[in-house]
Design a protein around this motif. Structure first.
Motif, PDB file in Angstrom:
ATOM      1  N   VAL A  42       0.800  -1.162  -0.206  1.00 50.44           N
ATOM      2  CA  VAL A  42      -0.007   0.029   0.265  1.00 50.44           C
ATOM      3  C   VAL A  42       0.783   1.267  -0.093  1.00 50.44           C
ATOM      4  O   VAL A  42       2.006   1.281   0.688  1.00 50.44           O
ATOM      5  CB  VAL A  42      -0.880   0.001   1.244  1.00 50.44           C
ATOM      6  CG1 VAL A  42      -1.979  -0.880   1.179  1.00 50.44           C
ATOM      7  CG2 VAL A  42      -0.394   0.090   2.440  1.00 50.44           C
ATOM      8  N   GLU A  88      -3.101   0.208  -4.003  1.00 51.72           N
ATOM      9  CA  GLU A  88      -2.981  -1.043  -3.390  1.00 51.72           C
ATOM     10  C   GLU A  88      -2.518  -2.014  -4.766  1.00 51.72           C
ATOM     11  O   GLU A  88      -3.169  -2.069  -5.668  1.00 51.72           O
ATOM     12  CB  GLU A  88      -4.284  -1.493  -3.197  1.00 51.72           C
ATOM     13  CG  GLU A  88      -5.133  -0.666  -1.986  1.00 51.72           C
ATOM     14  CD  GLU A  88      -6.272  -1.225  -1.723  1.00 51.72           C
ATOM     15  OE1 GLU A  88      -6.475  -2.576  -1.443  1.00 51.72           O
ATOM     16  OE2 GLU A  88      -7.404  -0.581  -2.117  1.00 51.72           O
ATOM     17  N   LYS A  89      -1.726  -2.932  -4.204  1.00 45.83           N
ATOM     18  CA  LYS A  89      -1.057  -3.853  -5.272  1.00 45.83           C
ATOM     19  C   LYS A  89      -0.374  -4.889  -4.574  1.00 45.83           C
ATOM     20  O   LYS A  89       0.078  -4.932  -3.314  1.00 45.83           O
ATOM     21  CB  LYS A  89      -0.173  -3.204  -6.461  1.00 45.83           C
ATOM     22  CG  LYS A  89       0.843  -2.525  -5.652  1.00 45.83           C
ATOM     23  CD  LYS A  89       1.732  -1.438  -6.841  1.00 45.83           C
ATOM     24  CE  LYS A  89       3.096  -0.837  -5.987  1.00 45.83           C
ATOM     25  NZ  LYS A  89       3.558   0.163  -7.311  1.00 45.83           N
ATOM     26  N   ALA A 116      -8.120  -2.511 -10.323  1.00 44.94           N
ATOM     27  CA  ALA A 116      -7.940  -4.025 -10.443  1.00 44.94           C
ATOM     28  C   ALA A 116      -7.861  -4.117 -11.881  1.00 44.94           C
ATOM     29  O   ALA A 116      -8.677  -3.438 -12.554  1.00 44.94           O
ATOM     30  CB  ALA A 116      -9.289  -4.418  -9.879  1.00 44.94           C
ATOM     31  N   TYR A 129      -2.495  -4.548  -9.504  1.00 48.06           N
ATOM     32  CA  TYR A 129      -3.111  -3.959  -8.826  1.00 48.06           C
ATOM     33  C   TYR A 129      -4.590  -4.210  -8.325  1.00 48.06           C
ATOM     34  O   TYR A 129      -5.199  -5.052  -8.949  1.00 48.06           O
ATOM     35  CB  TYR A 129      -3.443  -2.556  -9.716  1.00 48.06           C
ATOM     36  CG  TYR A 129      -2.063  -1.693  -9.957  1.00 48.06           C
ATOM     37  CD1 TYR A 129      -1.799  -0.646  -9.217  1.00 48.06           C
ATOM     38  CD2 TYR A 129      -1.012  -2.286 -11.008  1.00 48.06           C
ATOM     39  CE1 TYR A 129      -0.348   0.071  -9.405  1.00 48.06           C
ATOM     40  CE2 TYR A 129       0.020  -1.587 -11.075  1.00 48.06           C
ATOM     41  CZ  TYR A 129       0.298  -0.765 -10.555  1.00 48.06           C
ATOM     42  OH  TYR A 129       1.471   0.072 -10.577  1.00 48.06           O
ATOM     43  N   ALA A 130      -5.076  -3.781  -7.250  1.00 47.22           N
ATOM     44  CA  ALA A 130      -6.333  -4.015  -6.722  1.00 47.22           C
ATOM     45  C   ALA A 130      -7.210  -2.679  -6.616  1.00 47.22           C
ATOM     46  O   ALA A 130      -6.593  -1.785  -6.933  1.00 47.22           O
ATOM     47  CB  ALA A 130      -6.180  -4.697  -5.312  1.00 47.22           C
ATOM     48  N   GLY A 131      -8.305  -2.916  -5.852  1.00 49.75           N
ATOM     49  CA  GLY A 131      -9.305  -1.788  -5.672  1.00 49.75           C
ATOM     50  C   GLY A 131      -9.525  -1.291  -7.032  1.00 49.75           C
ATOM     51  O   GLY A 131      -9.732  -1.879  -7.939  1.00 49.75           O
ATOM     52  N   ALA A 132      -9.513   0.189  -6.905  1.00 45.93           N
ATOM     53  CA  ALA A 132      -9.949   0.801  -8.330  1.00 45.93           C
ATOM     54  C   ALA A 132      -9.156   0.672  -9.484  1.00 45.93           C
ATOM     55  O   ALA A 132      -9.548   1.070 -10.584  1.00 45.93           O
ATOM     56  CB  ALA A 132      -9.979   2.471  -7.891  1.00 45.93           C
TER      57      ALA A 132
END
Length: 152
Positions: free
Chosen positions: A25, A82-83, A105, A100-103
């Motif tokens: 993060v 976040e990744k 992704a 990557y994750a979240g927005a």
């Protein structure tokens, strides 16, 4: 200030990732130039200042305590990434693949650091590397953190 020589690519093909990656993060306190970010990777916390853009950038990274990270983290609201980071072997060297994750992704990038500009220029990317985005502002983490995946 140290120097970072790095090329960045989109992941375009099937790359075999190790079974375990490191969750990352990071948030941007100052997303301009210089950029100032804080990062947490598996219990290790750092603050980093980067200058410039493109292949060669100035970079200074300093370890900070968990308490210092927690105190600075709220200042990064609206500018976070976040990744999961994976280290892979490429042609006798190492690359890092960020999933990557979240927005963000669905986005996957790969970065390779070099000891010299000549080594960077001589690097032949493997077939699974996609389009090179070194120096493309929209694919810099500071831009991704604020604006999301480029629509270009």
């Amino acid at each position: 200030m140290g120097t970072e020589i790095e090329r960045k690519f989109l992941v375009d093909g099937d790359c075999r990732l190790p079974s375990e990656g490191r969750p990352v993060v990071q948030g941007y306190i100052a997303p301009g130039d210089p950029e100032v970010r804080v990062r947490s990777v598996g219990g290790t916390h750092t603050i980093c200042v980067k200058t410039g853009s493109g292949l060669v950038r100035g970079e200074t990274e300093v370890a900070i305590s968990a308490e210092q990270f927690a105190a600075l983290w709220p200042t990064t609201a609206g500018a976070r990434v976040e990744k999961t980071r994976f280290t892979v072997d490429v042609g006798g060297g190492e690359a890092v693949v960020d999933v990557y994750a979240g927005a963000l992704a669905g986005l996957r990038t790969v970065e390779v650091e070099f000891a010299s500009v000549e080594a960077a220029d001589g690097f032949a990317p493997p077939a699974w590397f996609g389009r090179e985005v070194t120096g493309v502002e929209g694919y810099g983490n500071r831009h991704l953190a604020r604006y999301g995946i480029p629509t270009e």
